[in-house]
Write a protein that holds these residues in place. Sequence first.
Motif, short mmCIF file in Angstrom:
data_model
loop_
_atom_site.label_atom_id
_atom_site.label_comp_id
_atom_site.label_asym_id
_atom_site.label_seq_id
_atom_site.Cartn_x
_atom_site.Cartn_y
_atom_site.Cartn_z
N UNK A 52 0.82 -1.21 0.00
CA UNK A 52 0.00 0.00 0.00
C UNK A 52 0.86 1.26 0.00
N UNK A 53 1.89 1.28 0.84
CA UNK A 53 2.75 2.46 0.92
C UNK A 53 3.46 2.72 -0.41
N UNK A 54 3.92 1.66 -1.05
CA UNK A 54 4.61 1.82 -2.33
C UNK A 54 3.67 2.34 -3.41
N UNK A 55 2.44 1.83 -3.44
CA UNK A 55 1.47 2.28 -4.44
C UNK A 55 1.05 3.73 -4.19
N UNK A 56 0.94 4.11 -2.94
CA UNK A 56 0.61 5.50 -2.64
C UNK A 56 1.72 6.44 -3.11
N UNK A 57 2.97 5.98 -3.03
CA UNK A 57 4.07 6.79 -3.55
C UNK A 57 3.99 6.89 -5.07
N UNK A 64 -0.40 11.16 -10.27
CA UNK A 64 -1.79 10.91 -9.87
C UNK A 64 -2.62 10.23 -10.96
N UNK A 65 -2.20 10.30 -12.23
CA UNK A 65 -2.99 9.71 -13.31
C UNK A 65 -2.54 8.30 -13.67
N UNK A 66 -1.71 7.66 -12.86
CA UNK A 66 -1.21 6.32 -13.15
C UNK A 66 -2.31 5.31 -12.80
N UNK A 67 -3.09 4.90 -13.81
CA UNK A 67 -4.29 4.08 -13.60
C UNK A 67 -3.98 2.72 -12.98
N UNK A 68 -2.89 2.08 -13.43
CA UNK A 68 -2.55 0.75 -12.90
C UNK A 68 -2.33 0.80 -11.40
N UNK A 69 -1.65 1.83 -10.93
CA UNK A 69 -1.39 1.95 -9.49
C UNK A 69 -2.68 2.15 -8.72
N UNK A 70 -3.61 2.92 -9.27
CA UNK A 70 -4.90 3.13 -8.60
C UNK A 70 -5.66 1.80 -8.48
N UNK A 71 -5.70 1.03 -9.57
CA UNK A 71 -6.39 -0.26 -9.54
C UNK A 71 -5.72 -1.21 -8.55
N UNK A 72 -4.39 -1.24 -8.58
CA UNK A 72 -3.67 -2.12 -7.66
C UNK A 72 -3.91 -1.72 -6.21
N UNK A 73 -3.96 -0.41 -5.95
CA UNK A 73 -4.20 0.04 -4.58
C UNK A 73 -5.58 -0.41 -4.10
N UNK A 74 -6.57 -0.38 -5.01
CA UNK A 74 -7.89 -0.88 -4.64
C UNK A 74 -7.85 -2.35 -4.26
N UNK A 75 -7.08 -3.15 -5.02
CA UNK A 75 -6.96 -4.58 -4.70
C UNK A 75 -6.27 -4.79 -3.35
N UNK A 76 -5.25 -3.98 -3.08
CA UNK A 76 -4.54 -4.12 -1.80
C UNK A 76 -5.45 -3.75 -0.64
N UNK A 77 -6.23 -2.68 -0.80
CA UNK A 77 -7.17 -2.30 0.25
C UNK A 77 -8.21 -3.41 0.47
N UNK A 78 -8.64 -4.05 -0.61
CA UNK A 78 -9.59 -5.16 -0.47
C UNK A 78 -8.98 -6.30 0.34
#
Length: 332
Positions: free
Chosen positions: A94-99, A105-119
């Motif tokens: 999570x910390x790495x994806x937030x970085x 901010x427009x890096x779509x893959x990181x946003x999707x991955x962060x959602x999976x990590x939060x899940x």
Amino acid sequence: MAAPVYADEAQEVTRLLRAGQLDQAMSRADTFLASKPRDAQMRFLKGLILTEQSKTQDAVQVFLRLTEDYPELPEPYNNLAVLYAAQGQFDKARAALEMAIRTHPSYATAHENLGDVYSKLASQAYDKALQLDANNTTAQTKLALIRDLVGGGKTRPPATVAANNRPAATSPIQPAPAPAAPVSGPKPAIEPPKPQVVTDTAPNKSTPVAPAPAAASKVNDSEEIGSTVQSWAKAWSRQDTKSYLAFYGKDFDTPKGMSRSAWEQERRQRIEGKNKIEVQVEQLQIQQNGDKAVAKFRQNYKSDRLSTSSRKTLELQKSNGKWVIVEERSGN
């Protein structure tokens, strides 16, 4: 003649990686890095090779050092998160994806991955709640919803790291791939690697003309938009910061919620003082709708310290007879 040799070597390592010839790819990567130890592209490729070889800790160290040396690139953060997730270290992921998202901010893959990590983190928390209170029906319902969302509680396979149709380490998130095809010039195999946020260039002045048919007007506007984008890249290459910043409209959406003055100061610091900057725009595509337009292209950036190639999207608006940038995004 150094640039073609550089490009050929990176392309060959990428080809070997895609073909699954990992030992040969690693040998060539190490030989190259012996003379160019700070090269971002080859270091990233080495991280991909190590990941494919299941040498997770070594790959973690490669991507971790890349984030330290090139904090402006989001892809090393993303692939670092993939490896952390594969190890069950979801807080680190999570910390790495937030970085990665903070960098772009427009890096779509990181946003999707962060959602999976939060899940996954939520699933672990509900599991713990049920261990403490097996009759907690609310936790049972929420856990069932999350498991249904991610496919019966199983982690879905990530995108292939080296684009060779073989999954990497099991994780719920997607690594950044090597490029789909060889590219010319010394460009890192990170997609989309973006060293800095680009800005607007000095607008072109249009000469007043008699009204023309709508179709002809749209063609002329497309030419002017294309000229604006090319001039923006040239101002950046000249390190003409004043002209470069002038291409951004008053309503430009600055990244990370920065003030306009703070953003302009950051751009000056990243542009000025380098021995050399070269920015090229390739594969430019323009979509226009009245006074608004979207320009999509591949941006090739090269300085004395870094070479990258990434997809870029600029949203422009016509204001006072000239096209200005109001938003920019990097990646797919």
